[in-house]
Design a protein around this motif. Sequence first.
Motif, PDB file in Angstrom:
ATOM      1  N   THR A  86      -2.275   1.919  -2.648  1.00  0.00           N
ATOM      2  CA  THR A  86      -1.412   2.575  -3.212  1.00  0.00           C
ATOM      3  C   THR A  86      -2.084   3.461  -4.496  1.00  0.00           C
ATOM      4  O   THR A  86      -2.299   2.661  -5.352  1.00  0.00           O
ATOM      5  CB  THR A  86      -0.190   2.167  -3.442  1.00  0.00           C
ATOM      6  OG1 THR A  86       0.513   1.726  -2.214  1.00  0.00           O
ATOM      7  CG2 THR A  86       1.034   2.932  -3.927  1.00  0.00           C
ATOM      8  N   LYS A  94      -0.400   5.179   0.397  1.00  0.00           N
ATOM      9  CA  LYS A  94       0.500   6.002  -0.282  1.00  0.00           C
ATOM     10  C   LYS A  94       0.075   6.462  -1.479  1.00  0.00           C
ATOM     11  O   LYS A  94      -0.800   6.088  -2.453  1.00  0.00           O
ATOM     12  CB  LYS A  94       1.753   5.135  -0.660  1.00  0.00           C
ATOM     13  CG  LYS A  94       3.020   5.911  -1.265  1.00  0.00           C
ATOM     14  CD  LYS A  94       4.311   4.972  -1.481  1.00  0.00           C
ATOM     15  CE  LYS A  94       4.637   4.078  -0.167  1.00  0.00           C
ATOM     16  NZ  LYS A  94       5.940   3.362  -0.637  1.00  0.00           N
ATOM     17  N   LEU A 118       1.759   8.495  -5.000  1.00  0.00           N
ATOM     18  CA  LEU A 118       3.049   8.543  -5.642  1.00  0.00           C
ATOM     19  C   LEU A 118       2.635   9.413  -6.710  1.00  0.00           C
ATOM     20  O   LEU A 118       1.845   8.961  -7.698  1.00  0.00           O
ATOM     21  CB  LEU A 118       3.487   7.228  -6.201  1.00  0.00           C
ATOM     22  CG  LEU A 118       4.045   6.509  -4.852  1.00  0.00           C
ATOM     23  CD1 LEU A 118       4.182   4.830  -5.481  1.00  0.00           C
ATOM     24  CD2 LEU A 118       5.420   6.840  -4.289  1.00  0.00           C
TER      25      LEU A 118
END
Length: 250
Positions: A71, A105, A107
């Motif tokens: 991530t 992911k 972000l």
Amino acid sequence: MSTTGTGKLTVEVFPDREELGRKAGDDIAAELRSRLARQDGVRVIFAAAPSQQETLERLRVAEGIDWSRVTAFHMDEYLGLPPDAPQRFGQWLKDALFDHVPLAKVLLLEPDASDNGRQYAEELAAAPIDLVVLGVGVNGHLAFNDPPDADLEDPRSVRLVELAAASRQQQVDDGCFDRLEDVPTQAVTLTVPRLLDAGRLFCVVPGAAKADAVRAALSDPIGPACPATALRRHGDCTLYLDKESAAHVS
């Protein structure tokens, strides 16, 4: 390459920024593989700046990394730029790394003056941050925590800042903006304690323009006059320099 220890920093010096980038990229890749071998996922904060280009180019072609368990976060973003502006740091990182590897992911820090990054702070706090890949500004800033008002004890994870003139001029000198008046005056940034609250730091700092900041980071008293001095508080930080940025390192 030469390696020295300064305080709690490991300092590695390379002949040029290309070799620096290769070694830093290889070290980050090795750390990712090591952590992925013993934990379910890895969470990484990345800096967005031309100084990081060679490192990220090396990282994105590294073999044996299960990016589907990684991530990615980033550490600062301007206020006042259109969502599709190429100067936005999130967009820069997409071009440099995020769009090249199949991350679990991504972000992105979306600046909103009414929110001041509270939601992003919650995302960061949801689990430990394993790695931070960062640089140092010409005035010694970390992310956009500029001297002299950087708070090395800030209890927040994210803050709204007024950008120092030196930081704005650096964006012009780096070729990110044509004119100083085009550079936004405000940004949202992760705080210094938030950056230091990570398992390992990889600090990539090439170029002659950074030589004074590097000297200060390694030898000045730890404090807001040079936020990068706070790197000496971290127990596992490697500072990657080239011959030019290490010009004042004894």
